[in-house]
Scaffold this motif. Structure first.
Motif, PDB file in Angstrom:
ATOM      1  N   UNK A 144       0.831  -1.204   0.000  1.00 21.28           N
ATOM      2  CA  UNK A 144       0.000   0.000   0.000  1.00 21.28           C
ATOM      3  C   UNK A 144       0.871   1.262   0.000  1.00 21.28           C
ATOM      4  N   UNK A 145       1.947   1.228   0.779  1.00 18.32           N
ATOM      5  CA  UNK A 145       2.847   2.388   0.822  1.00 18.32           C
ATOM      6  C   UNK A 145       3.438   2.662  -0.561  1.00 18.32           C
ATOM      7  N   UNK A 146       3.736   1.595  -1.294  1.00 23.82           N
ATOM      8  CA  UNK A 146       4.251   1.744  -2.658  1.00 23.82           C
ATOM      9  C   UNK A 146       3.192   2.362  -3.566  1.00 23.82           C
ATOM     10  N   UNK A 147       1.957   1.864  -3.474  1.00 26.40           N
ATOM     11  CA  UNK A 147       0.870   2.419  -4.278  1.00 26.40           C
ATOM     12  C   UNK A 147       0.674   3.907  -3.990  1.00 26.40           C
ATOM     13  N   UNK A 148       0.769   4.265  -2.707  1.00 22.97           N
ATOM     14  CA  UNK A 148       0.476   5.628  -2.264  1.00 22.97           C
ATOM     15  C   UNK A 148       1.685   6.559  -2.341  1.00 22.97           C
ATOM     16  N   UNK A 149       2.845   5.974  -2.686  1.00 22.81           N
ATOM     17  CA  UNK A 149       4.100   6.754  -2.684  1.00 22.81           C
ATOM     18  C   UNK A 149       4.366   7.349  -1.299  1.00 22.81           C
ATOM     19  N   UNK A 150       4.116   6.522  -0.291  1.00 26.47           N
ATOM     20  CA  UNK A 150       4.363   6.905   1.096  1.00 26.47           C
ATOM     21  C   UNK A 150       5.791   6.501   1.448  1.00 26.47           C
ATOM     22  N   UNK A 151       6.719   7.380   1.212  1.00 19.80           N
ATOM     23  CA  UNK A 151       8.132   7.073   1.400  1.00 19.80           C
ATOM     24  C   UNK A 151       8.610   7.592   2.755  1.00 19.80           C
ATOM     25  N   UNK A 152       8.344   6.830   3.794  1.00 17.33           N
ATOM     26  CA  UNK A 152       8.734   7.204   5.151  1.00 17.33           C
ATOM     27  C   UNK A 152       9.662   6.134   5.738  1.00 17.33           C
ATOM     28  N   UNK A 153      10.686   6.538   6.482  1.00 11.37           N
ATOM     29  CA  UNK A 153      11.512   5.546   7.174  1.00 11.37           C
ATOM     30  C   UNK A 153      10.652   4.734   8.155  1.00 11.37           C
ATOM     31  N   UNK A 154      10.887   3.424   8.196  1.00 13.52           N
ATOM     32  CA  UNK A 154      10.116   2.537   9.074  1.00 13.52           C
ATOM     33  C   UNK A 154      11.044   1.920  10.114  1.00 13.52           C
ATOM     34  N   UNK A 155      10.626   1.969  11.381  1.00 14.45           N
ATOM     35  CA  UNK A 155      11.378   1.370  12.469  1.00 14.45           C
ATOM     36  C   UNK A 155      10.445   0.486  13.286  1.00 14.45           C
ATOM     37  N   UNK A 156      11.004  -0.479  13.995  1.00 11.58           N
ATOM     38  CA  UNK A 156      10.248  -1.339  14.906  1.00 11.58           C
ATOM     39  C   UNK A 156      10.737  -1.111  16.325  1.00 11.58           C
ATOM     40  N   UNK A 157       9.811  -1.130  17.278  1.00  9.57           N
ATOM     41  CA  UNK A 157      10.220  -0.997  18.675  1.00  9.57           C
ATOM     42  C   UNK A 157      11.028  -2.226  19.090  1.00  9.57           C
ATOM     43  N   UNK A 158      12.036  -2.013  19.928  1.00 12.72           N
ATOM     44  CA  UNK A 158      12.901  -3.099  20.396  1.00 12.72           C
ATOM     45  C   UNK A 158      12.519  -3.576  21.791  1.00 12.72           C
ATOM     46  N   UNK A 159      11.884  -2.703  22.562  1.00  9.05           N
ATOM     47  CA  UNK A 159      11.352  -3.052  23.876  1.00  9.05           C
ATOM     48  C   UNK A 159       9.994  -2.367  24.026  1.00  9.05           C
ATOM     49  N   UNK A 160       9.188  -2.868  24.943  1.00 12.00           N
ATOM     50  CA  UNK A 160       7.893  -2.228  25.154  1.00 12.00           C
ATOM     51  C   UNK A 160       8.045  -1.097  26.162  1.00 12.00           C
ATOM     52  N   UNK A 161       7.623   0.085  25.772  1.00  9.93           N
ATOM     53  CA  UNK A 161       7.676   1.272  26.631  1.00  9.93           C
ATOM     54  C   UNK A 161       6.247   1.759  26.833  1.00  9.93           C
ATOM     55  N   UNK A 162       5.875   1.969  28.088  1.00  8.96           N
ATOM     56  CA  UNK A 162       4.501   2.354  28.409  1.00  8.96           C
ATOM     57  C   UNK A 162       4.182   3.763  27.925  1.00  8.96           C
ATOM     58  N   UNK A 163       5.105   4.697  28.146  1.00  6.19           N
ATOM     59  CA  UNK A 163       4.847   6.098  27.822  1.00  6.19           C
ATOM     60  C   UNK A 163       6.003   6.686  27.028  1.00  6.19           C
ATOM     61  N   UNK A 164       5.664   7.400  25.973  1.00  3.33           N
ATOM     62  CA  UNK A 164       6.665   8.059  25.133  1.00  3.33           C
ATOM     63  C   UNK A 164       6.516   9.569  25.242  1.00  3.33           C
ATOM     64  N   UNK A 165       7.603  10.262  25.011  1.00  2.00           N
ATOM     65  CA  UNK A 165       7.600  11.714  24.970  1.00  2.00           C
ATOM     66  C   UNK A 165       7.958  12.178  23.562  1.00  2.00           C
ATOM     67  N   UNK A 166       7.769  13.474  23.294  1.00  2.00           N
ATOM     68  CA  UNK A 166       8.121  14.021  21.985  1.00  2.00           C
ATOM     69  C   UNK A 166       9.598  13.768  21.689  1.00  2.00           C
ATOM     70  N   UNK A 167       9.940  13.522  20.419  1.00  3.35           N
ATOM     71  CA  UNK A 167       9.135  13.736  19.200  1.00  3.35           C
ATOM     72  C   UNK A 167       8.295  12.527  18.771  1.00  3.35           C
ATOM     73  N   UNK A 216      -5.479   8.550  -4.692  1.00  2.84           N
ATOM     74  CA  UNK A 216      -5.634   8.227  -3.271  1.00  2.84           C
ATOM     75  C   UNK A 216      -4.603   8.942  -2.405  1.00  2.84           C
ATOM     76  N   UNK A 217      -3.366   8.999  -2.858  1.00  3.48           N
ATOM     77  CA  UNK A 217      -2.327   9.654  -2.060  1.00  3.48           C
ATOM     78  C   UNK A 217      -2.591  11.156  -1.951  1.00  3.48           C
TER      79      UNK A 217
END
Length: 205
Positions: A124-147, A194-195
């Protein structure tokens, strides 16, 4: 801004609208499976109205890590989903344009829900030309702050947020616009536009 969100099955429009607004995407890979969520279900528009499509999973409980959750192929959900999608959107302007690529992912029969969802998201990202860096969380964190903008659990079938609004677009069925359906609905109806729709819809927030 880094958007933190769970990976979903054929994600809805708010998911992608928010993704376009973000600089990076951070998928929650350390959470436990949650039943009756968009992780294994989506909504499409059929002649009978809005219909959910849900993927059956094996041993889905609160102790199962989302990346390890297996799909239950003993049930004929794959054929049922595709038949329903084809019935709903076979006459949509851009169904033939996208359908073979999407069906190919279903035909691979990935063992885990995470892998299916990731493969579909990347397509879908390819269809939409949604070119954003993708990351996965490495540990579970309950609360996040900015950014980091934490949108985990913001999108749920039983409690749609009022945070964002979506302008109507042409749909195959119904006289009344059905909002925030799966990205399938937008792609099959608007195609390459769509994009543009998702990026411009931020003005309706």
């Amino acid at each position: 801004m880094q958007l933190l969100i769970e990976l979903q099955y054929n994600p809805n429009l708010l998911f992608f609208q928010k993704s376009f607004q973000a600089d990076e995407l951070l998928f929650e890979a350390q959470e436990h499976y949650q039943k009756q969520s968009y992780r294994n279900r989506c909504h499409i528009l059929t002649p009978q109205g809005v219909q959910p499509l849900s993927i059956p999973v094996v041993k889905g409980n609160r102790k199962t890590l989302i990346t390890q959750l297996e799909i239950d192929y003993s049930q004929r959900w794959r054929d049922n989903h595709w038949r329903t999608i084809q019935s709903a959107y076979g006459n949509a302007p851009f169904f033939e344009y996208y359908s073979d690529y999407i069906k190919d992912i279903y035909d691979r029969e990935p063992a885990k829900l995470w892998d299916l969802n990731m493969d579909l998201f990347k397509l879908f990202a390819k269809f939409l030309k949604l070119n954003k860096p993708i990351h996965l969380t490495q540990t579970y964190v309950e609360t996040y702050e900015e950014p980091v903008l934490d949108w985990r659990g913001k999108l749920h079938p039983k409690k749609e947020p009022d945070i964002l609004r979506l302008p109507p677009y042409r749909q195959v069925f119904g006289k009344q616009f059905a909002s925030n359906l799966s990205i399938l609905d937008l792609l099959f109806n608007l195609g390459p536009e769509a994009s543009i729709y998702l990026q411009n819809s931020a003005a309706f927030c």
